[in-house]
Design a protein around this motif. Sequence first.
Motif, PDB file in Angstrom:
ATOM      1  N   PHE A 216     -50.456 -35.095   0.861  1.00 60.75           N
ATOM      2  CA  PHE A 216     -49.059 -34.049   0.766  1.00 60.75           C
ATOM      3  C   PHE A 216     -48.389 -34.339  -0.266  1.00 60.75           C
ATOM      4  O   PHE A 216     -47.913 -33.568  -1.089  1.00 60.75           O
ATOM      5  CB  PHE A 216     -48.352 -34.125   2.168  1.00 60.75           C
ATOM      6  CG  PHE A 216     -47.172 -33.139   2.166  1.00 60.75           C
ATOM      7  CD1 PHE A 216     -47.292 -32.004   2.529  1.00 60.75           C
ATOM      8  CD2 PHE A 216     -45.833 -33.881   1.673  1.00 60.75           C
ATOM      9  CE1 PHE A 216     -46.152 -31.176   2.681  1.00 60.75           C
ATOM     10  CE2 PHE A 216     -44.720 -32.964   1.917  1.00 60.75           C
ATOM     11  CZ  PHE A 216     -44.926 -31.712   2.383  1.00 60.75           C
TER      12      PHE A 216
ATOM     13  N   ILE B 223     -51.168 -29.724   1.647  1.00 61.95           N
ATOM     14  CA  ILE B 223     -50.075 -29.392   2.232  1.00 61.95           C
ATOM     15  C   ILE B 223     -50.227 -29.048   3.767  1.00 61.95           C
ATOM     16  O   ILE B 223     -49.721 -29.672   4.617  1.00 61.95           O
ATOM     17  CB  ILE B 223     -49.303 -28.310   1.736  1.00 61.95           C
ATOM     18  CG1 ILE B 223     -49.027 -28.858   0.201  1.00 61.95           C
ATOM     19  CG2 ILE B 223     -48.097 -27.944   2.029  1.00 61.95           C
ATOM     20  CD1 ILE B 223     -48.438 -27.732  -0.685  1.00 61.95           C
TER      21      ILE B 223
ATOM     22  N   THR C 233     -48.874 -30.821   7.196  1.00 60.30           N
ATOM     23  CA  THR C 233     -48.028 -30.109   8.152  1.00 60.30           C
ATOM     24  C   THR C 233     -48.686 -30.064   9.452  1.00 60.30           C
ATOM     25  O   THR C 233     -47.925 -30.309  10.590  1.00 60.30           O
ATOM     26  CB  THR C 233     -48.215 -28.575   7.416  1.00 60.30           C
ATOM     27  OG1 THR C 233     -47.567 -28.834   6.236  1.00 60.30           O
ATOM     28  CG2 THR C 233     -47.151 -27.819   8.421  1.00 60.30           C
TER      29      THR C 233
ATOM     30  N   GLY D 258     -43.198 -27.395   0.948  1.00 57.85           N
ATOM     31  CA  GLY D 258     -44.453 -27.814   0.381  1.00 57.85           C
ATOM     32  C   GLY D 258     -45.079 -26.286   0.129  1.00 57.85           C
ATOM     33  O   GLY D 258     -45.574 -26.059  -0.775  1.00 57.85           O
TER      34      GLY D 258
END
Lengths: 658, 155
Positions: free
Chosen positions: A186, A279, A283, A324
Amino acid sequence: MTAEFGQFALALALGLSLVQVLLSVVGRVRRNAVLTGAGEGAALAAFACIAIAFGCLIWAFVSSDFSVTNVAENSHTEKPLIYKIAGAWGSHEGSMLLWCFALTGYGAAVAHARGLPWSLKALTVATQGALGVLFIGYMVFASNPLLRLAQPPIEGRSLNPLLQDPALAAHPPFLYAGYVGLSVVFSLAVAALIEGRIDAAWARWVRPWALAAWSLLAVGITLGSFWAYYELGWGGWWFWDPVENASLMPWLTATALLHSAVVTEKRGALAAWTAFLAICAFTLSMLGAFLVRSGVLTSVHAFAVDPKRGLLLLGILGVAAGTGFGLFAWRAPLLKDQSAFAPISRESTLVFNNIVLAAVTTTVLAGTLWPLILDALGKQGGVGAPYYNLVVGTLMAVAFIILPAGPLLPWKRGDALGVSQRLTVAAGLALVAGLAVFALVEPRKAVASIGVGIGVWLIAGAVTEIVERAHGFRAPWAESLRRLKSLPRGAWGMSLAHFGLGLFVMGAAYEGAWKIESTEVLTAGGHLNLGAYHLTLDGVTDRLGPNYDAQHGVIRVTDAAGALVCEAGPERRTFATGGQTTSKVAICPKGLDDIYIVLGERRVADGGGASSWLVRSYVHPWVHLIFLGPLLMALGGALSLSDRRLRLAPGRRREALA
Amino acid sequence: MTARRMALIFGALLCLAAEADPAERLADPAAEARARALFQETRCLVCQGQSIDDSEAPLAHDLRQIIRGQIAAGHSPGQVRAFLTARYGDYVLLRPPLSPANALLWAGPFLVGLLGLGLLFGRYRRANATPPLSSDEAERLAALESDDGPRQSGK
């Protein structure tokens, strides 16, 4: 003192993480290597502080310091040492500390990593630090594991007996190392989006982190599944429980990421998509943490028990993921996709893999969140295993049929006929296996037979890939052997992972369809039939365990010919602290199968006669493949990770490839 | 882990409380198998996402007996499902029915797949089609084809 010392270390880690962000960002903006170097130092120091705090918590558990709230609530003096240690991450607060330990650990590893361009590294360290600020801040202000009690109790409340198990003691560390490993991916994506450059070199830096996280997560999920299988005594290994789903979603996304990163690395294509997956993966890790920690899914009402924590975690998730995805929406249009590819090409199969994995992740996400969506609409509802099995099974089957062709196709443009010729043997084996299972195994089940066929197809495909690379059956043996020896570990890793997947698919299809179950009430000397086996209850005696009392059954398992297969000793254990009763399942491994026996409750006959026991028994055929498969996949990931090509600089790598 | 543990432990405790009694099974194995298949897709409403086949909560036990009774009375699985949903709503079914409210749930994953395939095929088509000249390029081409240089063409 240790608890206070640990609390101080926690606060210090929070400060150091803040410093890490500031120094790295300012250093990057001013192009000052001294400042960014100091930022890296702060990352190492933050890790050291969290490690100290974690050590303090473990010490509090080992020494049974019940003046610490967390210890009083989750430990007990009579507990074996290993479960005292494991108790440190058995609670919400403790597991958040484990999470932060992993997060800062990865931060320190990135700060220490070589080969990254200076500016990208500075922003990666900054992002990692920002994540650290969010999570350590949450821990310090809302979920401190080292708080003291004003009036410490003499004895603790103990860890739930079901959790006192070696597989489950090891499960959270692996799982969290996997979840949080995705934070590096990330951070790399966020940093690269800010820098506005995502290219082949970036994908190559992403790959080792993604591989490590993916492998660790696979081990963590498998351990959890194995625990559920032998400890709960329900005779199943995957329940599509929201919390299992929460761990599966980041893993599926990481799987997609691994495959798309290969395309970005080798062909410079799909850069934006790879960043998007990077990302998404973390998440979904954070979403998992939120769903599990807030209790929002177990019951919508449990959310109200501690709304502050749930909301805070949701806030952290919103800030991190929002940043993000916001960055992605802003910067991704700038990314150029340089290379084109034909419909029949390796790129196409990898993109197809990504499409299916995205659809499967959507299925799991939709199914997991469905109760919440309906609740928001004022309705009640939810989905269960039948929904997931149908949708996920259908989607994955399509991907599995394409899979073996992928590694055999060349980049850019391939030849469908050539690939089908090379896969003829694999296809023949799969067909024979599927038909044989359909014809020979009673009762006949078409879908499960196809499933076994697909498993064999994956295994044969993985072997074909290695044979093809070695020019097997085309070149002289000595030549093939020489080629085999010089194959890069990455190639072995990939084939091993695909091989493991095939084993898993075979096992899951076979076990799911031809599991046998038999339940009877037996008196001593009584017996029941379980498929081809014959179970006799010899008797039940009382036994004393370290922190429990047990009723220990002795059950003889014999086969159709009357020969002894094994003597099983299932137990019912009653724990003095908490008064809980658990089952200790007896498992007799037999080849790939397990004979799985649970001793149920005692029934006293009405007339005061001999007492009897409920005995539940199962045959789980090929169940070992279900756990062996994912472990081989993780091993494949580790093997790939050890490939020296991943560690060489791009220029030298080209030489190594030549 | 807490929530999962709570859920699983809760379930496991219920499991231990009272296990499926062999004495309650239907005499006809085929009918029992039909009932069993229904148990596996019926939600135990008071448990954590378990089917009434897995769960040993008293409610699950009652529901099993009701379903067995209906199967023994000759009702088809479809009729039993209709009875259950009339009584408890769609929530009782672990496999949500195909209804407008659930359309997104069933179609969503396949829509994501189709969207991906659409993007992929769009990409193939773009790669195959030679992009038309931009106005800038067309102008430069015209300038090169004429005898005059680009500057003069602007007159």
